[in-house]
Motif scaffolding. Structure first.
Motif, PDB file in Angstrom:
ATOM      1  N   ALA A 204      -3.777  -3.865 -10.487  1.00  5.57           N
ATOM      2  CA  ALA A 204      -4.209  -2.471 -10.657  1.00  5.57           C
ATOM      3  C   ALA A 204      -4.105  -1.697  -9.349  1.00  5.57           C
ATOM      4  O   ALA A 204      -3.676  -0.533  -9.338  1.00  5.57           O
ATOM      5  CB  ALA A 204      -5.641  -2.443 -11.185  1.00  5.57           C
ATOM      6  N   ASP A 205      -4.477  -2.313  -8.234  1.00  2.00           N
ATOM      7  CA  ASP A 205      -4.376  -1.637  -6.942  1.00  2.00           C
ATOM      8  C   ASP A 205      -2.918  -1.344  -6.587  1.00  2.00           C
ATOM      9  O   ASP A 205      -2.597  -0.303  -6.025  1.00  2.00           O
ATOM     10  CB  ASP A 205      -5.008  -2.497  -5.853  1.00  2.00           C
ATOM     11  CG  ASP A 205      -6.530  -2.474  -5.922  1.00  2.00           C
ATOM     12  OD1 ASP A 205      -7.064  -1.669  -6.703  1.00  2.00           O
ATOM     13  OD2 ASP A 205      -7.171  -3.269  -5.212  1.00  2.00           O
ATOM     14  N   GLY A 206      -2.040  -2.284  -6.916  1.00  4.61           N
ATOM     15  CA  GLY A 206      -0.631  -2.073  -6.607  1.00  4.61           C
ATOM     16  C   GLY A 206      -0.012  -0.936  -7.397  1.00  4.61           C
ATOM     17  O   GLY A 206       0.944  -0.306  -6.936  1.00  4.61           O
ATOM     18  N   ALA A 207      -0.562  -0.681  -8.598  1.00  5.55           N
ATOM     19  CA  ALA A 207      -0.021   0.394  -9.444  1.00  5.55           C
ATOM     20  C   ALA A 207      -0.727   1.727  -9.240  1.00  5.55           C
ATOM     21  O   ALA A 207      -0.334   2.726  -9.846  1.00  5.55           O
ATOM     22  CB  ALA A 207      -0.115  -0.011 -10.918  1.00  5.55           C
ATOM     23  N   ALA A 208      -1.761   1.744  -8.400  1.00  2.00           N
ATOM     24  CA  ALA A 208      -2.509   2.984  -8.203  1.00  2.00           C
ATOM     25  C   ALA A 208      -1.669   4.003  -7.461  1.00  2.00           C
ATOM     26  O   ALA A 208      -1.015   3.673  -6.463  1.00  2.00           O
ATOM     27  CB  ALA A 208      -3.796   2.690  -7.423  1.00  2.00           C
ATOM     28  N   GLY A 212       0.516   6.541   0.654  1.00  2.00           N
ATOM     29  CA  GLY A 212       1.695   6.788   1.461  1.00  2.00           C
ATOM     30  C   GLY A 212       2.628   5.595   1.419  1.00  2.00           C
ATOM     31  O   GLY A 212       2.296   4.526   0.907  1.00  2.00           O
ATOM     32  N   ALA A 213       3.811   5.796   1.989  1.00  2.00           N
ATOM     33  CA  ALA A 213       4.816   4.734   1.939  1.00  2.00           C
ATOM     34  C   ALA A 213       4.353   3.488   2.674  1.00  2.00           C
ATOM     35  O   ALA A 213       4.624   2.357   2.244  1.00  2.00           O
ATOM     36  CB  ALA A 213       6.134   5.238   2.540  1.00  2.00           C
ATOM     37  N   LEU A 214       3.638   3.658   3.803  1.00  2.00           N
ATOM     38  CA  LEU A 214       3.202   2.502   4.583  1.00  2.00           C
ATOM     39  C   LEU A 214       2.218   1.634   3.811  1.00  2.00           C
ATOM     40  O   LEU A 214       2.168   0.417   4.003  1.00  2.00           O
ATOM     41  CB  LEU A 214       2.575   2.964   5.903  1.00  2.00           C
ATOM     42  CG  LEU A 214       3.536   3.614   6.907  1.00  2.00           C
ATOM     43  CD1 LEU A 214       2.781   4.080   8.142  1.00  2.00           C
ATOM     44  CD2 LEU A 214       4.648   2.630   7.281  1.00  2.00           C
ATOM     45  N   ARG A 215       1.427   2.244   2.948  1.00  2.00           N
ATOM     46  CA  ARG A 215       0.464   1.476   2.148  1.00  2.00           C
ATOM     47  C   ARG A 215       1.019   1.113   0.785  1.00  2.00           C
ATOM     48  O   ARG A 215       0.621   0.102   0.207  1.00  2.00           O
ATOM     49  CB  ARG A 215      -0.822   2.291   1.972  1.00  2.00           C
ATOM     50  CG  ARG A 215      -1.569   2.552   3.266  1.00  2.00           C
ATOM     51  CD  ARG A 215      -2.851   3.302   2.989  1.00  2.00           C
ATOM     52  NE  ARG A 215      -3.712   2.553   2.086  1.00  2.00           N
ATOM     53  CZ  ARG A 215      -4.784   3.066   1.488  1.00  2.00           C
ATOM     54  NH1 ARG A 215      -5.100   4.333   1.675  1.00  2.00           N
ATOM     55  NH2 ARG A 215      -5.518   2.317   0.689  1.00  2.00           N
ATOM     56  N   ALA A 216       1.922   1.935   0.267  1.00  2.00           N
ATOM     57  CA  ALA A 216       2.411   1.691  -1.085  1.00  2.00           C
ATOM     58  C   ALA A 216       3.299   0.461  -1.156  1.00  2.00           C
ATOM     59  O   ALA A 216       3.225  -0.318  -2.124  1.00  2.00           O
ATOM     60  CB  ALA A 216       3.176   2.915  -1.592  1.00  2.00           C
ATOM     61  N   ALA A 220       2.514  -2.654  -3.470  1.00  2.00           N
ATOM     62  CA  ALA A 220       3.431  -2.967  -4.567  1.00  2.00           C
ATOM     63  C   ALA A 220       3.874  -4.426  -4.503  1.00  2.00           C
ATOM     64  O   ALA A 220       3.994  -5.096  -5.540  1.00  2.00           O
ATOM     65  CB  ALA A 220       4.644  -2.036  -4.519  1.00  2.00           C
ATOM     66  N   PHE A 221       4.130  -4.935  -3.288  1.00  2.00           N
ATOM     67  CA  PHE A 221       4.517  -6.344  -3.155  1.00  2.00           C
ATOM     68  C   PHE A 221       3.375  -7.259  -3.585  1.00  2.00           C
ATOM     69  O   PHE A 221       3.590  -8.247  -4.302  1.00  2.00           O
ATOM     70  CB  PHE A 221       4.919  -6.647  -1.711  1.00  2.00           C
ATOM     71  CG  PHE A 221       5.272  -8.088  -1.473  1.00  2.00           C
ATOM     72  CD1 PHE A 221       6.494  -8.596  -1.902  1.00  2.00           C
ATOM     73  CD2 PHE A 221       4.380  -8.952  -0.842  1.00  2.00           C
ATOM     74  CE1 PHE A 221       6.825  -9.936  -1.699  1.00  2.00           C
ATOM     75  CE2 PHE A 221       4.695 -10.280  -0.635  1.00  2.00           C
ATOM     76  CZ  PHE A 221       5.927 -10.774  -1.065  1.00  2.00           C
ATOM     77  N   THR A 222       2.161  -6.923  -3.150  1.00  2.00           N
ATOM     78  CA  THR A 222       1.003  -7.724  -3.574  1.00  2.00           C
ATOM     79  C   THR A 222       0.847  -7.682  -5.086  1.00  2.00           C
ATOM     80  O   THR A 222       0.561  -8.709  -5.721  1.00  2.00           O
ATOM     81  CB  THR A 222      -0.269  -7.184  -2.900  1.00  2.00           C
ATOM     82  OG1 THR A 222      -0.118  -7.258  -1.476  1.00  2.00           O
ATOM     83  CG2 THR A 222      -1.487  -7.994  -3.318  1.00  2.00           C
ATOM     84  N   GLY A 223       1.038  -6.504  -5.686  1.00  2.00           N
ATOM     85  CA  GLY A 223       0.956  -6.413  -7.139  1.00  2.00           C
ATOM     86  C   GLY A 223       2.019  -7.240  -7.832  1.00  2.00           C
ATOM     87  O   GLY A 223       1.766  -7.843  -8.876  1.00  2.00           O
ATOM     88  N   TRP A 224       3.232  -7.280  -7.247  1.00  2.00           N
ATOM     89  CA  TRP A 224       4.310  -8.086  -7.842  1.00  2.00           C
ATOM     90  C   TRP A 224       3.960  -9.564  -7.805  1.00  2.00           C
ATOM     91  O   TRP A 224       4.139 -10.281  -8.801  1.00  2.00           O
ATOM     92  CB  TRP A 224       5.602  -7.823  -7.081  1.00  2.00           C
ATOM     93  CG  TRP A 224       6.751  -8.676  -7.527  1.00  2.00           C
ATOM     94  CD1 TRP A 224       7.485  -8.538  -8.670  1.00  2.00           C
ATOM     95  CD2 TRP A 224       7.284  -9.820  -6.845  1.00  2.00           C
ATOM     96  NE1 TRP A 224       8.439  -9.517  -8.751  1.00  2.00           N
ATOM     97  CE2 TRP A 224       8.345 -10.317  -7.638  1.00  2.00           C
ATOM     98  CE3 TRP A 224       6.966 -10.454  -5.652  1.00  2.00           C
ATOM     99  CZ2 TRP A 224       9.078 -11.429  -7.262  1.00  2.00           C
ATOM    100  CZ3 TRP A 224       7.704 -11.564  -5.271  1.00  2.00           C
ATOM    101  CH2 TRP A 224       8.746 -12.043  -6.073  1.00  2.00           C
TER     102      TRP A 224
END
Length: 551
Positions: A204-208, A212-216, A220-224
């Protein structure tokens, strides 16, 4: 050992086996992470002992070491992100023990009879369901790790149950739920649940949005990674929860089993009445900027009315002479108001706090504050759309006077004017909805415990669960024409706005509800046939040429 004991033991072992399977998945993921480091250790150990020498092997050793360091750093970052992710919790209204000592005593006695740990706290939800919820992730900041792991889950009770059910029925319905605390206390099952909840929160955090790009990118990798692990865990997690539920059900069969069978009928009846109350009674009020502050008390009236109309529900109201479960609360009115406001936020997206455009309304004020305002607001919108379309007034002498005759004459005209009017009404409703005040921050009025009911939810916006799909233009037009007819009936025939507990806003003529207006209105709107509505107006004594008061 009885058959129930054997089944309970088998279910517990099956749940534990599934929990161990989940923990093995976690262990395998850890093994994959440390494999490069282990290979690097072997290569350097071989080099120190004089084996695998030469510049080629030296290059291999340092390359593997570099890969191992990168993998370990990435894995550590992913692990920290998963550990810090906050699993979602259900928005509820907490019930402090000081505000419901009898309810806490009932639950603890029930846990003692079942031989399981008692829930750590009790909360109410505006839904017809009950469950256990682990909130150690949310409250763990103020506790040590050991204390968080040993904390029993929170018992969440559907608020309609407290008002409709009797005390004995509530105890029987809660028995299998409370019995689930035994599995929650098992270390393997608790660890497996924490693992799965952490993965779900990381996804859920990865899809929020809004990063910004540095955090996204890291998120996203953690969510994957979390999605990969969740995919591997899906079957085992589902089977573990099924076994836990089966075990709790078997354990609870020794407590009020016969009464539970009868109480389950009340669960279905409460669900039907609650759904009807929300969609037919509460939703019109929410759309008018009013939120009924006694929804739980209203469900009793709705179910009593259902029992009177439906022979299948006949006899259920005979229970009302027994002590209701809401008597277990010290201040049931405060709890009802808090859950009613939470229901408005969840099912309609209302603001967090009361104000001029979002005020509580009790059932005595509902006909005037909601029904009459709804009719006149929709009638005014209908005439504004007619004005925008250039439809001439019915009265040439006084063109500013709104009348029902103007609406009827336009809908019976040639060329299918109903479709254009329906489109105009739909656009006007969309504009008004867009101008409505947006939901405020996650702040609520004080509950029975004197605290913010949504402290555990945090600053994130509440999820929205719409009760009905968007209405079509024809449906909206029919509602607006019916509202115009009702306004004319009130202003010219002495009718009055009323409340029907199962159908919502009602038109009262001579103190009796008239429920036969829908068919004549649909004949006018869909077929352009005014005769059924004219006959209805003549029967009630409504003058379509008389002016109607609008908002």
């Amino acid at each position: 050992m009885s058959g129930i004991d054997v089944g309970e033991e088998l279910g517990a072992r099956a749940a534990q086996a599934r929990a161990l399977a989940l923990l093995r998945i976690r262990s395998r993921a850890l093994a994959v992470v440390i494999t490069p480091a282990a290979v690097a250790v072997v290569l350097f150990a071989a080099g120190a002992q004089g084996h695998l020498g030469g510049p080629v092997w030296d290059g291999v050793r340092w390359a593997v070491l570099g890969v191992a360091v990168v993998v370990l750093l990435v894995a550590a970052a992913v692990a920290v992100a998963i550990a810090r992710a906050r699993p979602a919790v259900s928005p509820t209204v907490p019930v402090a023990e000081e505000g419901a000592p009898d309810l806490y005593r009932l639950v603890r006695d029930l846990a003692d009879r079942l031989g399981v740990p008692a829930p750590s706290a009790i909360a109410l939800t505006p839904d017809c369901d009950s469950w256990l919820e682990d909130r150690t992730h949310r409250s763990g900041k103020s506790r040590t790790t050991a204390e968080a792991r040993n904390t029993a889950p929170v018992l969440v009770i559907g608020s309609p149950f407290l008002w409709w059910m009797r005390v004995a029925e509530l105890r029987a319905v809660l028995a299998p739920v409370v019995a689930g605390t035994d599995s929650s206390a098992h270390p393997d099952i608790a660890a497996a649940r924490r693992f799965v909840r952490g993965l779900d929160a990381a996804v859920a955090d990865g899809a929020a949005p809004g990063r910004g790009a540095l955090r996204a990118v890291p998120a996203a990798f953690t969510g994957w990674v979390a999605r990969l692990l969740l995919r591997a865990c899906r079957e085992h997690a589902a089977e573990m929860e099924r076994c836990v539920a089966a075990t709790a059900s078997m354990r609870a069969q020794g407590v009020d089993y016969a009464l539970r069978i009868a109480a389950q009928e009340q669960v279905g009846l409460a669900y039907a009445g609650w759904d009807r109350l929300l969609t037919r009674v509460a939703l019109p009020a929410w759309r008018m900027g009013r939120w009924p502050s006694r929804l739980d008390a209203g469900v009793v009236s709705a179910l009593t009315e259902l029992s009177r109309r439906d022979r299948l529900a006949d006899g259920f109201t005979s229970r009302l002479g027994e002590r209701p479960a809401c008597d277990l609360l010290e201040e049931p009115g405060i709890a009802d108001e808090a859950t009613s406001l939470l229901a408005a936020r969840l099912f309609h997206g209302g603001p967090a706090e009361s104000g001029p455009d979002w005020a509580p309304v009790d059932w005595q004020q509902y006909p005037d504050e909601v029904v009459d305002r709804k009719w006149r607001t929709e009638a005014a919108r209908l005439h504004r759309v007619l004005d925008a379309m250039g439809v001439p007034p019915a009265s040439v002498a006084d063109p500013a006077v709104p009348t029902l005759a103007r609406v009827m004459e336009h809908l019976v005209g040639p060329g299918g004017p109903g479709e254009e009017l329906a489109a105009g009404i739909g656009a006007a409703v969309a504009r008004d909805d867009a101008q409505a005040p947006a939901p405020g921050p996650a702040q609520q009025t004080a509950s029975a415990a004197g605290a913010d009911p949504l402290d555990l939810w945090g600053p994130d916006p509440l999820p929205l669960f719409p009760l009905q799909p968007p209405r079509t233009g024809t449906e909206l037009l029919a509602d607006h024409v019916a509202a115009m007819v009702c306004c004319a009936a009130v202003d010219t025939a002495g009718a009055a706005p009323g409340l029907d507990w199962l159908d919502g806003p009602a038109l009262l003529v001579d103190g009796e509800r008239r429920a036969d207006l829908a068919v004549p209105v649909l004949s006018l709107v869909e077929d352009g046939d005014p005769d059924p509505l004219r006959s209805w107006l003549a029967e009630v004594g409504v003058r379509s040429d008389k002016p109607v008061r609008l908002v």
